[in-house]
Design a protein around this motif. Structure first.
Motif, PDB file in Angstrom:
ATOM      1  N   VAL A 113       0.874  -1.342  -0.164  1.00  6.84           N
ATOM      2  CA  VAL A 113       0.068   0.156  -0.082  1.00  6.84           C
ATOM      3  C   VAL A 113       0.875   1.438  -0.025  1.00  6.84           C
ATOM      4  O   VAL A 113       1.826   1.291   0.745  1.00  6.84           O
ATOM      5  N   ARG A 114       0.699   2.226  -0.860  1.00  3.62           N
ATOM      6  CA  ARG A 114       1.217   3.301  -1.158  1.00  3.62           C
ATOM      7  C   ARG A 114       0.504   4.458  -0.605  1.00  3.62           C
ATOM      8  O   ARG A 114      -0.691   4.417  -1.058  1.00  3.62           O
ATOM      9  N   GLY A 115       0.752   5.514   0.103  1.00  7.75           N
ATOM     10  CA  GLY A 115       0.108   6.523   0.394  1.00  7.75           C
ATOM     11  C   GLY A 115      -0.286   7.661  -0.576  1.00  7.75           C
ATOM     12  O   GLY A 115      -1.656   8.103  -1.030  1.00  7.75           O
ATOM     13  N   TYR A 116       0.603   7.514  -1.690  1.00  6.65           N
ATOM     14  CA  TYR A 116       0.143   8.215  -2.888  1.00  6.65           C
ATOM     15  C   TYR A 116      -0.797   7.677  -3.539  1.00  6.65           C
ATOM     16  O   TYR A 116      -1.509   8.732  -4.482  1.00  6.65           O
ATOM     17  N   PHE A 117      -1.206   6.403  -3.778  1.00  7.80           N
ATOM     18  CA  PHE A 117      -2.263   5.970  -4.302  1.00  7.80           C
ATOM     19  C   PHE A 117      -3.530   6.424  -3.809  1.00  7.80           C
ATOM     20  O   PHE A 117      -4.335   6.739  -4.473  1.00  7.80           O
ATOM     21  N   PHE A 118      -3.762   6.349  -2.532  1.00  3.72           N
ATOM     22  CA  PHE A 118      -4.973   6.857  -1.922  1.00  3.72           C
ATOM     23  C   PHE A 118      -4.975   8.256  -2.044  1.00  3.72           C
ATOM     24  O   PHE A 118      -6.061   9.009  -2.026  1.00  3.72           O
ATOM     25  N   ALA A 119      -3.624   9.193  -1.873  1.00  2.79           N
ATOM     26  CA  ALA A 119      -3.865  10.540  -2.425  1.00  2.79           C
ATOM     27  C   ALA A 119      -4.364  10.954  -3.467  1.00  2.79           C
ATOM     28  O   ALA A 119      -5.179  11.778  -4.019  1.00  2.79           O
ATOM     29  N   GLY A 120      -4.038   9.894  -4.705  1.00  2.00           N
ATOM     30  CA  GLY A 120      -4.275  10.244  -6.118  1.00  2.00           C
ATOM     31  C   GLY A 120      -5.922  10.083  -5.959  1.00  2.00           C
ATOM     32  O   GLY A 120      -6.630  10.650  -6.899  1.00  2.00           O
ATOM     33  N   VAL A 121      -6.354   9.151  -5.506  1.00  2.00           N
ATOM     34  CA  VAL A 121      -7.740   8.675  -5.533  1.00  2.00           C
ATOM     35  C   VAL A 121      -8.406   9.642  -4.778  1.00  2.00           C
ATOM     36  O   VAL A 121      -9.601  10.301  -5.379  1.00  2.00           O
ATOM     37  N   MET A 122      -8.085  10.094  -3.840  1.00  2.00           N
ATOM     38  CA  MET A 122      -8.948  11.380  -2.958  1.00  2.00           C
ATOM     39  C   MET A 122      -8.662  12.629  -3.649  1.00  2.00           C
ATOM     40  O   MET A 122      -9.999  13.050  -3.716  1.00  2.00           O
ATOM     41  N   LEU A 123      -7.832  12.843  -4.117  1.00  5.19           N
ATOM     42  CA  LEU A 123      -7.713  14.261  -4.756  1.00  5.19           C
ATOM     43  C   LEU A 123      -8.451  14.273  -6.061  1.00  5.19           C
ATOM     44  O   LEU A 123      -9.111  15.166  -6.489  1.00  5.19           O
ATOM     45  N   THR A 124      -8.420  13.227  -6.800  1.00  3.12           N
ATOM     46  CA  THR A 124      -9.186  12.956  -8.033  1.00  3.12           C
ATOM     47  C   THR A 124     -10.789  13.204  -7.636  1.00  3.12           C
ATOM     48  O   THR A 124     -11.578  13.900  -8.245  1.00  3.12           O
ATOM     49  N   VAL A 125     -11.256  12.343  -6.669  1.00  2.00           N
ATOM     50  CA  VAL A 125     -12.480  12.495  -6.232  1.00  2.00           C
ATOM     51  C   VAL A 125     -12.934  13.857  -5.753  1.00  2.00           C
ATOM     52  O   VAL A 125     -14.003  14.459  -6.236  1.00  2.00           O
ATOM     53  N   LEU A 126     -12.143  14.234  -5.105  1.00  2.80           N
ATOM     54  CA  LEU A 126     -12.328  15.800  -4.581  1.00  2.80           C
ATOM     55  C   LEU A 126     -12.639  16.787  -5.604  1.00  2.80           C
ATOM     56  O   LEU A 126     -13.405  17.711  -5.727  1.00  2.80           O
ATOM     57  N   CYS A 127     -11.780  16.767  -6.531  1.00  2.92           N
ATOM     58  CA  CYS A 127     -11.569  17.734  -7.587  1.00  2.92           C
ATOM     59  C   CYS A 127     -12.853  17.297  -8.545  1.00  2.92           C
ATOM     60  O   CYS A 127     -13.545  18.343  -9.343  1.00  2.92           O
ATOM     61  N   TYR A 128     -13.057  16.179  -8.863  1.00  9.42           N
ATOM     62  CA  TYR A 128     -14.161  15.787  -9.668  1.00  9.42           C
ATOM     63  C   TYR A 128     -15.571  16.365  -8.904  1.00  9.42           C
ATOM     64  O   TYR A 128     -16.440  16.841  -9.756  1.00  9.42           O
TER      65      TYR A 128
END
Length: 156
Positions: free
Chosen positions: A73-88
């Motif tokens: 598990v990498r933190g940037y994976f979840f950061a990428g998912v969360m940032l994308t969802v928030l921007c969307y």
């Protein structure tokens, strides 16, 4: 231009996958929101939909992390998912849900009118026939009951 190490390229691709996965999660939940606006749901249905969505999201996350990164598990994976969802959510979600649900509701309305009219036109002659059959059947049942009562009184 310098060559990028394969490990770094793999991590960049993994982050890109997390961004695409975030878009997919947001769109998937939008589908649920659109369905809720078109077809009314009670609170238990909403809870069940959200629970199923959560379970499917967890399974999909596990599969992606396992497949792409060997389960690490990498933190940037979840950061990428969360940032994308928030921007969307900030940019697209409200507009997409409103436009799609309104479009679907209008399409249903436009289809419902002619189908309702056609149903009335087709079944109107049958309505009289069904009423006639119901009346005749009711009369036959009453006559049968009267004869049955007379027959039963005649035996006593």
């Amino acid at each position: 231009m310098a060559d990028v190490a394969p490990e770094v390229l793999h991590e960049i691709m993994f982050f890109a996958v997390s961004v695409l996965f975030g878009i997919g999660l947001a769109l998937g939940y939008d589908v649920i929101l659109i369905l809720r606006s078109v077809v009314p749901h009670n609170i238990m249905m909403r809870f069940a939909e959200n629970l199923i969505y959560l379970i499917m999201t967890g399974i999909a996350t596990f599969v992606i992390v396992e497949d792409w990164n060997g389960g690490v598990v990498r933190g940037y994976f979840f950061a990428g998912v969360m940032l994308t969802v928030l921007c969307y959510k900030k940019i697209m979600q409200q507009h997409l849900v409103v436009v799609m649900s309104t479009g679907i509701q209008k399409a249903i309305y436009l289809v419902k009118k002619p189908v309702k009219w056609l149903g009335k036109a087709v079944f109107k002659p049958f309505k009289k026939f069904i009423l006639f059959c119901k009346t005749r059947l009711t009369v036959c049942i009453k006559v049968f009951r009267i004869r049955l009562c007379k027959h039963h009184k005649g035996e006593g």
